[in-house]
Design a protein around this motif. Structure first.
Motif, PDB file in Angstrom:
ATOM      1  N   GLY A 281      29.035 -68.991  20.886  1.00 19.99           N
ATOM      2  CA  GLY A 281      28.746 -67.576  20.728  1.00 19.99           C
ATOM      3  C   GLY A 281      28.949 -67.094  19.296  1.00 19.99           C
ATOM      4  O   GLY A 281      29.876 -67.525  18.616  1.00 19.99           O
ATOM      5  N   LYS A 282      28.069 -66.196  18.853  1.00 14.67           N
ATOM      6  CA  LYS A 282      28.147 -65.651  17.491  1.00 14.67           C
ATOM      7  C   LYS A 282      27.737 -64.184  17.507  1.00 14.67           C
ATOM      8  O   LYS A 282      26.881 -63.779  18.294  1.00 14.67           O
ATOM      9  N   TYR A 283      28.316 -63.390  16.608  1.00 12.86           N
ATOM     10  CA  TYR A 283      27.908 -62.003  16.392  1.00 12.86           C
ATOM     11  C   TYR A 283      27.298 -61.878  14.999  1.00 12.86           C
ATOM     12  O   TYR A 283      27.754 -62.526  14.050  1.00 12.86           O
ATOM     13  N   ARG A 284      26.282 -61.005  14.884  1.00  8.97           N
ATOM     14  CA  ARG A 284      25.754 -60.684  13.559  1.00  8.97           C
ATOM     15  C   ARG A 284      25.204 -59.267  13.577  1.00  8.97           C
ATOM     16  O   ARG A 284      24.711 -58.792  14.604  1.00  8.97           O
ATOM     17  N   LEU A 285      25.296 -58.606  12.442  1.00  7.93           N
ATOM     18  CA  LEU A 285      24.797 -57.238  12.305  1.00  7.93           C
ATOM     19  C   LEU A 285      23.408 -57.282  11.672  1.00  7.93           C
ATOM     20  O   LEU A 285      23.208 -57.931  10.648  1.00  7.93           O
ATOM     21  N   VAL A 286      22.459 -56.588  12.310  1.00  7.60           N
ATOM     22  CA  VAL A 286      21.080 -56.557  11.824  1.00  7.60           C
ATOM     23  C   VAL A 286      20.560 -55.123  11.893  1.00  7.60           C
ATOM     24  O   VAL A 286      21.231 -54.226  12.400  1.00  7.60           O
ATOM     25  N   LYS A 287      19.348 -54.911  11.428  1.00  9.98           N
ATOM     26  CA  LYS A 287      18.680 -53.639  11.650  1.00  9.98           C
ATOM     27  C   LYS A 287      18.103 -53.634  13.065  1.00  9.98           C
ATOM     28  O   LYS A 287      17.725 -54.692  13.591  1.00  9.98           O
ATOM     29  N   GLU A 288      18.023 -52.463  13.668  1.00  9.17           N
ATOM     30  CA  GLU A 288      17.586 -52.366  15.065  1.00  9.17           C
ATOM     31  C   GLU A 288      16.225 -53.016  15.296  1.00  9.17           C
ATOM     32  O   GLU A 288      15.991 -53.643  16.321  1.00  9.17           O
ATOM     33  N   ASN A 289      15.324 -52.915  14.323  1.00 11.57           N
ATOM     34  CA  ASN A 289      13.977 -53.439  14.519  1.00 11.57           C
ATOM     35  C   ASN A 289      13.812 -54.899  14.097  1.00 11.57           C
ATOM     36  O   ASN A 289      12.692 -55.422  14.046  1.00 11.57           O
ATOM     37  N   THR A 290      14.909 -55.578  13.792  1.00 14.96           N
ATOM     38  CA  THR A 290      14.850 -57.003  13.442  1.00 14.96           C
ATOM     39  C   THR A 290      14.302 -57.803  14.619  1.00 14.96           C
ATOM     40  O   THR A 290      14.676 -57.569  15.777  1.00 14.96           O
ATOM     41  N   LYS A 291      13.424 -58.753  14.322  1.00  9.43           N
ATOM     42  CA  LYS A 291      12.834 -59.571  15.375  1.00  9.43           C
ATOM     43  C   LYS A 291      13.915 -60.297  16.167  1.00  9.43           C
ATOM     44  O   LYS A 291      14.847 -60.866  15.597  1.00  9.43           O
ATOM     45  N   LYS A 292      13.786 -60.279  17.463  1.00 13.07           N
ATOM     46  CA  LYS A 292      14.775 -60.907  18.346  1.00 13.07           C
ATOM     47  C   LYS A 292      14.702 -62.430  18.236  1.00 13.07           C
ATOM     48  O   LYS A 292      13.626 -63.023  18.303  1.00 13.07           O
ATOM     49  N   ASP A 293      15.846 -63.062  18.052  1.00  9.28           N
ATOM     50  CA  ASP A 293      15.951 -64.516  18.132  1.00  9.28           C
ATOM     51  C   ASP A 293      15.964 -64.913  19.607  1.00  9.28           C
ATOM     52  O   ASP A 293      16.467 -64.160  20.455  1.00  9.28           O
ATOM     53  N   LYS A 294      15.441 -66.083  19.929  1.00  8.59           N
ATOM     54  CA  LYS A 294      15.362 -66.476  21.339  1.00  8.59           C
ATOM     55  C   LYS A 294      16.727 -66.651  21.986  1.00  8.59           C
ATOM     56  O   LYS A 294      16.847 -66.633  23.210  1.00  8.59           O
ATOM     57  N   HIS A 295      17.768 -66.795  21.158  1.00  7.24           N
ATOM     58  CA  HIS A 295      19.117 -66.956  21.704  1.00  7.24           C
ATOM     59  C   HIS A 295      19.956 -65.679  21.597  1.00  7.24           C
ATOM     60  O   HIS A 295      21.154 -65.709  21.839  1.00  7.24           O
ATOM     61  N   ASP A 296      19.321 -64.567  21.211  1.00  6.13           N
ATOM     62  CA  ASP A 296      20.001 -63.271  21.240  1.00  6.13           C
ATOM     63  C   ASP A 296      20.034 -62.777  22.686  1.00  6.13           C
ATOM     64  O   ASP A 296      18.981 -62.704  23.343  1.00  6.13           O
ATOM     65  N   HIS A 297      21.220 -62.423  23.187  1.00 11.57           N
ATOM     66  CA  HIS A 297      21.339 -62.068  24.604  1.00 11.57           C
ATOM     67  C   HIS A 297      21.877 -60.667  24.862  1.00 11.57           C
ATOM     68  O   HIS A 297      21.636 -60.098  25.923  1.00 11.57           O
ATOM     69  N   VAL A 298      22.605 -60.106  23.897  1.00  7.87           N
ATOM     70  CA  VAL A 298      23.144 -58.756  24.041  1.00  7.87           C
ATOM     71  C   VAL A 298      22.985 -58.037  22.718  1.00  7.87           C
ATOM     72  O   VAL A 298      23.198 -58.631  21.653  1.00  7.87           O
ATOM     73  N   GLN A 299      22.600 -56.752  22.786  1.00 12.44           N
ATOM     74  CA  GLN A 299      22.463 -55.958  21.567  1.00 12.44           C
ATOM     75  C   GLN A 299      23.127 -54.593  21.749  1.00 12.44           C
ATOM     76  O   GLN A 299      22.901 -53.912  22.742  1.00 12.44           O
ATOM     77  N   PHE A 300      23.943 -54.238  20.754  1.00 17.09           N
ATOM     78  CA  PHE A 300      24.540 -52.906  20.689  1.00 17.09           C
ATOM     79  C   PHE A 300      23.850 -52.165  19.546  1.00 17.09           C
ATOM     80  O   PHE A 300      24.041 -52.516  18.372  1.00 17.09           O
ATOM     81  N   VAL A 301      23.037 -51.173  19.868  1.00 20.62           N
ATOM     82  CA  VAL A 301      22.346 -50.395  18.841  1.00 20.62           C
ATOM     83  C   VAL A 301      23.225 -49.211  18.462  1.00 20.62           C
ATOM     84  O   VAL A 301      23.715 -48.475  19.331  1.00 20.62           O
ATOM     85  N   PHE A 302      23.424 -49.019  17.155  1.00 19.88           N
ATOM     86  CA  PHE A 302      24.266 -47.933  16.662  1.00 19.88           C
ATOM     87  C   PHE A 302      23.420 -46.752  16.187  1.00 19.88           C
ATOM     88  O   PHE A 302      22.231 -46.898  15.894  1.00 19.88           O
ATOM     89  N   THR A 303      24.055 -45.601  16.122  1.00 21.37           N
ATOM     90  CA  THR A 303      23.343 -44.373  15.739  1.00 21.37           C
ATOM     91  C   THR A 303      22.839 -44.397  14.300  1.00 21.37           C
ATOM     92  O   THR A 303      21.968 -43.612  13.932  1.00 21.37           O
ATOM     93  N   ASP A 304      23.366 -45.296  13.470  1.00 25.54           N
ATOM     94  CA  ASP A 304      22.921 -45.371  12.071  1.00 25.54           C
ATOM     95  C   ASP A 304      21.725 -46.301  11.873  1.00 25.54           C
ATOM     96  O   ASP A 304      21.300 -46.556  10.745  1.00 25.54           O
ATOM     97  N   GLY A 305      21.189 -46.847  12.985  1.00 24.67           N
ATOM     98  CA  GLY A 305      20.016 -47.714  12.891  1.00 24.67           C
ATOM     99  C   GLY A 305      20.323 -49.196  12.803  1.00 24.67           C
ATOM    100  O   GLY A 305      19.415 -50.030  12.842  1.00 24.67           O
ATOM    101  N   SER A 306      21.589 -49.538  12.682  1.00 26.99           N
ATOM    102  CA  SER A 306      21.972 -50.953  12.690  1.00 26.99           C
ATOM    103  C   SER A 306      22.215 -51.401  14.129  1.00 26.99           C
ATOM    104  O   SER A 306      22.308 -50.585  15.049  1.00 26.99           O
ATOM    105  N   ALA A 307      22.329 -52.716  14.312  1.00 28.78           N
ATOM    106  CA  ALA A 307      22.549 -53.249  15.659  1.00 28.78           C
ATOM    107  C   ALA A 307      23.403 -54.507  15.585  1.00 28.78           C
ATOM    108  O   ALA A 307      23.207 -55.356  14.699  1.00 28.78           O
ATOM    109  N   LEU A 308      24.343 -54.619  16.495  1.00 27.97           N
ATOM    110  CA  LEU A 308      25.171 -55.817  16.613  1.00 27.97           C
ATOM    111  C   LEU A 308      24.562 -56.693  17.697  1.00 27.97           C
ATOM    112  O   LEU A 308      24.370 -56.246  18.831  1.00 27.97           O
TER     113      LEU A 308
END
Length: 276
Positions: free
Chosen positions: A78-105
Motif C-alpha cells: 500500500g502507498k499514499y500519494r497526493l495528486v491533483k483531482e483530475n490526475t489520470k487514475k492509475d489501475k492500482h488506485d483504489h481509494v481517493q480523498f478529494v480535498f476542497t483545494d482541488g488536490s486529492a490523496l
C-alpha cells in the motif's frame, strides 16, 4: 511489507502534505479496502478536516475533525500519494480523498491487501487489529521485564515470536532477521530458552535497530516508497536480509537461507547460536 520504520516514514512525509485540508468527497474504486461500512465511510468523511496523523506499530491513524480516525494498514504494497483531482487514475488506485483545494490523496495497492477502517477517535486500540498488538519498540511499555515475561509464554521459535506482534509490535521479516543476526541468535531458537543477559541484549538491539532504520527513512528492497515517492536508505545497511550466500560481515561464513513457517529467513550458522 512496510514495517514500523517505513510506516513512520510515510507518516512523517504524508502529514505536511495533507494536514489542515478538508475532505470534499471520497471515492471508493475498490470498496473491499474498507474494513468498516463503505457507504458510511464515504458519507462520514465529507467536510471533515485532517488534524494530524499518528501511528501505532504498522498502523497509520489519520485523525479527523468530528472525533473520527481512519485506521490504515498498508499490508504488502500500500502507498499514499497526493495528486491533483483530475490526475489520470492509475489501475492500482483504489481509494481517493478529494480535498476542497482541488488536490486529492490516493491510496494505491497492487495486491489490494491493505485495509482502512473508520472508528471513533480513542477506540482504535479496542475495535481494530491494534487490540492484539504488544508494545512498540522504544515505548515506555516495552521494558526488559515485560519482554522477558512475553518470551517466557511462547513455546515456539524466536523468529515466529517476533513476527506475531504480540510480544513486541512493528517488526517484520527484514528487521527480525537483522536483529537476530545483531544479537547472535539463531532464528530457530526457542523464545522461552534465553538467559536474562541475552534477553536484555535482544531488547536493546530491537530498540536501536528500529531507531536507526527510522533515521534512515526505512528500507526499500521491493516497492516501498514514502508519500513523496522516495525510497528508504536502510537497505544499504542490511547485514543479512537479501544477502543469501554472501560472506557474513562478522565471520566470513556464507549466509544461509531457510523457511521458518513459510517466511524466508537469512542467518549466519556460525555466529548465531541456537537456544533450546
Amino acid at each position: 511489507m512496510p514495517e514500523m520504520p517505513e510506516v513512520e516514514t510515510v507518516r512523517r512525509t504524508l502529514l505536511p502534505l495533507i494536514k489542515g485540508k478538508t475532505i470534499k468527497k471520497v471515492t471508493l474504486w475498490y470498496p473491499k479496502i474498507i474494513a468498516s461500512d463503505p457507504q458510511e465511510f464515504e458519507q462520514q468523511l465529507v467536510n471533515k478536516k485532517i488534524e494530524t496523523i499518528d501511528r501505532y506499530a504498522k498502523y497509520l491513524l489519520i485523525r479527523l475533525s468530528g472525533n473520527l480516525t481512519v485506521v490504515s494498514h498498508l499490508r504488502m504494497e500500500g502507498k499514499y500519494r497526493l495528486v491533483k483531482e483530475n490526475t489520470k487514475k492509475d489501475k492500482h488506485d483504489h481509494v481517493q480523498f478529494v480535498f476542497t483545494d482541488g488536490s486529492a490523496l490516493r491510496y494505491n495497492d497492487v495486491r489490494k491487501f491493505g485495509r482502512m477502517q473508520l472508528v471513533k477517535t480513542g477506540t482504535e486500540k479496542e475495535v481494530t487489529g491494534i487490540s492484539k498488538l504488544g508494545p512498540e519498540p522504544n515505548s515506555p511499555d516495552f521494558t526488559v521485564a515485560a519482554f522477558t515475561r512475553g518470551l517466557a509464554r511462547k513455546k515456539k521459535s524466536i523468529k515466529n515470536t517476533l513476527l506475531d506482534q504480540s510480544v513486541v509490535a512493528g517488526l517484520g521479516n527484514i528487521y527480525v532477521d537483522e536483529v537476530l543476526w545483531e544479537t547472535k541468535i539463531h532464528p530457530l531458537s526457542m523464545a522461552n530458552a534465553f538467559p536474562k543477559t541475552k534477553i536484555k541484549q535482544l531488547h536493546d538491539n530491537i530498540n536501536s535497530l528500529i531507531e536507526l532504520a527510522i533515521e534512515e527513512r526505512g528500507t526499500t528492497v521491493h516497492t516501498y516508497l514514502d508519500a513523496n515517492g522516495k525510497t528508504g536508505g536502510f537497505q544499504e545497511m542490511l547485514k543479512v536480509y537479501g544477502h543469501k550466500g554472501e560472506p557474513c560481515v562478522r565471520c566470513d561464513t556464507p549466509l544461509e537461507k531457510i523457511k521458518v513457517s513459510g517466511r524466508g529467513t537469512t542467518f549466519c550458522s556460525h555466529c548465531q547460536v541456537i537456544y533450546k
